[in-house]
Design a protein around this motif. Structure first.
Motif, PDB file in Angstrom:
ATOM      1  N   LEU A   5     -24.446 -28.147   5.062  1.00 18.29           N
ATOM      2  CA  LEU A   5     -24.566 -27.218   3.941  1.00 18.29           C
ATOM      3  C   LEU A   5     -25.453 -26.033   4.311  1.00 18.29           C
ATOM      4  O   LEU A   5     -25.121 -24.879   4.018  1.00 18.29           O
ATOM      5  N   ILE A   6     -26.557 -26.304   4.979  1.00 20.79           N
ATOM      6  CA  ILE A   6     -27.458 -25.235   5.412  1.00 20.79           C
ATOM      7  C   ILE A   6     -26.755 -24.317   6.410  1.00 20.79           C
ATOM      8  O   ILE A   6     -26.871 -23.084   6.323  1.00 20.79           O
ATOM      9  N   ASP A   7     -26.007 -24.877   7.332  1.00 20.08           N
ATOM     10  CA  ASP A   7     -25.249 -24.067   8.296  1.00 20.08           C
ATOM     11  C   ASP A   7     -24.222 -23.194   7.576  1.00 20.08           C
ATOM     12  O   ASP A   7     -24.003 -22.033   7.952  1.00 20.08           O
ATOM     13  N   ASN A   8     -23.617 -23.748   6.538  1.00 18.90           N
ATOM     14  CA  ASN A   8     -22.650 -23.003   5.737  1.00 18.90           C
ATOM     15  C   ASN A   8     -23.331 -21.819   5.047  1.00 18.90           C
ATOM     16  O   ASN A   8     -22.790 -20.710   5.023  1.00 18.90           O
ATOM     17  N   ILE A   9     -24.522 -22.046   4.517  1.00 18.28           N
ATOM     18  CA  ILE A   9     -25.275 -20.976   3.855  1.00 18.28           C
ATOM     19  C   ILE A   9     -25.652 -19.900   4.867  1.00 18.28           C
ATOM     20  O   ILE A   9     -25.569 -18.701   4.575  1.00 18.28           O
ATOM     21  N   LYS A  10     -26.035 -20.314   6.073  1.00 21.91           N
ATOM     22  CA  LYS A  10     -26.362 -19.351   7.135  1.00 21.91           C
ATOM     23  C   LYS A  10     -25.133 -18.515   7.507  1.00 21.91           C
ATOM     24  O   LYS A  10     -25.250 -17.316   7.772  1.00 21.91           O
ATOM     25  N   GLU A  11     -23.987 -19.157   7.528  1.00 18.37           N
ATOM     26  CA  GLU A  11     -22.738 -18.450   7.819  1.00 18.37           C
ATOM     27  C   GLU A  11     -22.464 -17.401   6.734  1.00 18.37           C
ATOM     28  O   GLU A  11     -22.103 -16.266   7.033  1.00 18.37           O
ATOM     29  N   LEU A  12     -22.657 -17.786   5.473  1.00 15.82           N
ATOM     30  CA  LEU A  12     -22.498 -16.833   4.363  1.00 15.82           C
ATOM     31  C   LEU A  12     -23.496 -15.689   4.493  1.00 15.82           C
ATOM     32  O   LEU A  12     -23.152 -14.524   4.250  1.00 15.82           O
ATOM     33  N   LEU A  13     -24.704 -16.020   4.868  1.00 25.32           N
ATOM     34  CA  LEU A  13     -25.754 -15.017   5.039  1.00 25.32           C
ATOM     35  C   LEU A  13     -25.355 -13.982   6.092  1.00 25.32           C
ATOM     36  O   LEU A  13     -25.516 -12.772   5.884  1.00 25.32           O
TER      37      LEU A  13
END
Length: 161
Positions: A5-13
């Motif tokens: 989930l954190i990696d996904n948020i970083k990708e969105l960022l």
């Protein structure tokens, strides 16, 4: 799953940072009235928007997996709701990435709205120039059928033509 989930948020960022920079270039193209550059930027913006949609679907899938182990989590769980269940070893990174994402999304919304207003102003200026050349006065609005409102001078121009 929390790291996913954190990696996904970083990708969105990353994507939103690219979108923000693209909007800065878009503003320059609008003020310079460089339609060729603007056209290319709009295509890139569409690609980034598609990426955001894809990553968001991936985030929802991650949350769906997480919901299988925790009934309080669902596909549309908010950051605050998720923070309650976030393990301590992921909390700091989860919070900082979410705050960074919120900030860049807000900046992107603001610059995008400013660009929209600049475009609207540019189109109004073009409209005024066309009107002065043709002797027809166009109102800044549109009729119910989608055609632009024109003054009575239009009928006179049509008659002369």
């Amino acid at each position: 799953m929390w790291q996913e989930l954190i990696d996904n948020i970083k990708e969105l960022l990353q994507i939103y940072n690219k979108l923000f920079k693209l909007n800065e270039r878009k503003r320059q193209a609008i003020t310079a009235i460089d339609m060729l550059v603007l056209d290319g930027l709009v295509d890139k913006e569409r690609e980034l928007s598609d990426s955001i949609m894809r990553i968001e679907q991936k985030r929802q899938a991650i949350l769906k997996k997480m919901a299988a182990g925790n009934a309080a989590i669902n596909e549309s769980s908010s950051f605050k709701n998720l923070l309650v269940f976030c393990p301590d070893n992921y909390k700091k990174e989860f919070v900082s990435d979410n705050e960074a994402l919120s900030a860049v999304v807000q900046k992107t919304i603001v610059i995008s709205e400013n660009n929209r207003l600049l475009m609207q102003g540019a189109l109004t200026a073009v409209n005024m120039n066309i009107n002065s050349l043709s002797g027809v006065k166009a109102a800044p609005g549109y009729e119910k059928n989608g055609e632009q409102n024109f003054s009575a001078n239009k009928r006179k121009l049509d008659f002369e033509v």
